[in-house]
Design a protein around this motif. Structure first.
Motif, PDB file in Angstrom:
ATOM      1  N   GLY A 153      -9.685   6.247   8.028  1.00  0.00           N
ATOM      2  CA  GLY A 153      -8.391   7.484   8.350  1.00  0.00           C
ATOM      3  C   GLY A 153      -7.037   7.276   8.133  1.00  0.00           C
ATOM      4  O   GLY A 153      -6.106   7.655   8.959  1.00  0.00           O
ATOM      5  N   ARG A 154      -6.751   6.033   7.353  1.00  0.00           N
ATOM      6  CA  ARG A 154      -5.257   5.704   7.196  1.00  0.00           C
ATOM      7  C   ARG A 154      -5.191   5.340   5.635  1.00  0.00           C
ATOM      8  O   ARG A 154      -5.992   4.879   5.095  1.00  0.00           O
ATOM      9  N   PRO A 155      -3.942   5.087   5.278  1.00  0.00           N
ATOM     10  CA  PRO A 155      -3.786   4.948   3.910  1.00  0.00           C
ATOM     11  C   PRO A 155      -3.839   3.411   3.555  1.00  0.00           C
ATOM     12  O   PRO A 155      -3.484   2.639   4.466  1.00  0.00           O
ATOM     13  N   VAL A 156      -4.244   2.961   2.498  1.00  0.00           N
ATOM     14  CA  VAL A 156      -4.213   1.694   2.051  1.00  0.00           C
ATOM     15  C   VAL A 156      -2.945   1.719   1.453  1.00  0.00           C
ATOM     16  O   VAL A 156      -2.567   2.042   0.432  1.00  0.00           O
ATOM     17  N   LEU A 157      -1.979   0.501   2.037  1.00  0.00           N
ATOM     18  CA  LEU A 157      -0.880   0.347   1.463  1.00  0.00           C
ATOM     19  C   LEU A 157      -0.737  -0.505   0.332  1.00  0.00           C
ATOM     20  O   LEU A 157      -0.128  -0.195  -0.577  1.00  0.00           O
ATOM     21  N   GLU A 158      -1.626  -1.587   0.115  1.00  0.00           N
ATOM     22  CA  GLU A 158      -1.692  -2.389  -0.870  1.00  0.00           C
ATOM     23  C   GLU A 158      -3.172  -3.167  -0.866  1.00  0.00           C
ATOM     24  O   GLU A 158      -3.853  -3.442   0.092  1.00  0.00           O
ATOM     25  N   ARG A 159      -3.636  -3.368  -2.321  1.00  0.00           N
ATOM     26  CA  ARG A 159      -4.816  -4.182  -2.373  1.00  0.00           C
ATOM     27  C   ARG A 159      -4.262  -5.340  -3.210  1.00  0.00           C
ATOM     28  O   ARG A 159      -3.608  -5.096  -4.146  1.00  0.00           O
ATOM     29  N   TRP A 160      -5.115  -6.373  -2.681  1.00  0.00           N
ATOM     30  CA  TRP A 160      -4.632  -8.026  -3.217  1.00  0.00           C
ATOM     31  C   TRP A 160      -5.822  -8.606  -3.813  1.00  0.00           C
ATOM     32  O   TRP A 160      -6.985  -8.516  -2.996  1.00  0.00           O
ATOM     33  N   LEU A 161      -5.705  -9.284  -4.954  1.00  0.00           N
ATOM     34  CA  LEU A 161      -6.591 -10.391  -5.225  1.00  0.00           C
ATOM     35  C   LEU A 161      -5.863 -11.695  -4.826  1.00  0.00           C
ATOM     36  O   LEU A 161      -4.695 -11.900  -5.175  1.00  0.00           O
ATOM     37  N   HIS A 162      -6.679 -12.654  -4.194  1.00  0.00           N
ATOM     38  CA  HIS A 162      -6.053 -13.898  -4.060  1.00  0.00           C
ATOM     39  C   HIS A 162      -6.950 -14.892  -4.734  1.00  0.00           C
ATOM     40  O   HIS A 162      -8.101 -15.043  -4.488  1.00  0.00           O
TER      41      HIS A 162
END
Length: 172
Positions: A153-162
């Motif tokens: 119930g919250r926004p995903v600010l960033e998606r990262w691949l490392h």
């Protein structure tokens, strides 16, 4: 085998105690404990890029993960029902059909502002291959983000691949 090495590296990362400082010694101790427990074979343990794992935790993204104000879940499993018409042409699917998406997010950081979805990759890539490989995984992270946002119930600010081997993080 690359797959076994990748699984072992993920196991070390998921077994780290993030409530304590992540140091080279802490990573090595975690790896060695997993070897003693029989979770990682000796010959594979020696090939885990401990310095590469440390480089992540010393990066800006790693500092978000280690920030005590944030809640971090390691190996966060989820199951999410997605309307089929969201992912495919509506004419091909009945409105009531659901696609079940299951996954495990390597690291999910919940900050006061929103969520960070982080996925580790052990692909041996360099240079322009990093961006190209990130595109291969883009769909996976988009689904992970959609599911995570709906579940939490919250926004995903960033998606990262490392990517551990080249020590490169790519925002997707």
């Amino acid at each position: 085998p690359a797959r076994v090495l990748g699984t072992a590296a993920h196991l070390v990362i998921s077994s780290l105690d993030l409530k304590r400082p992540v140091t080279f010694d802490a990573i090595e101790q975690t790896r060695d404990r997993l070897v003693r427990e029989g979770a990682i074979p000796d010959d594979i343990a020696d090939r885990i890029d401990v310095q590469g794992i440390l480089a992540f935790f010393e990066s800006d993204l790693g500092r978000i993960v280690c920030d005590k104000r944030n809640t971090v879940s390691q190996e966060w499993p989820f199951t999410f029902g997605l309307s089929a018409c969201e992912e495919t042409a509506p004419k091909l699917q009945a409105d009531s059909e659901i696609i079940v998406v299951q996954g495990v997010i390597d690291l999910l950081a919940q900050t006061p502002e929103g969520l960070f979805v982080i996925d580790f990759k052990t692909d041996r890539v360099s240079g322009s291959q990093i961006r190209e490989r990130a595109e291969v995984y883009r769909g996976q992270l988009e689904l992970y983000a959609k599911a995570t946002s709906a579940i939490c119930g919250r926004p995903v600010l960033e998606r990262w691949l490392h990517f551990l081997t080249p020590r490169a993080a790519v925002r997707v």
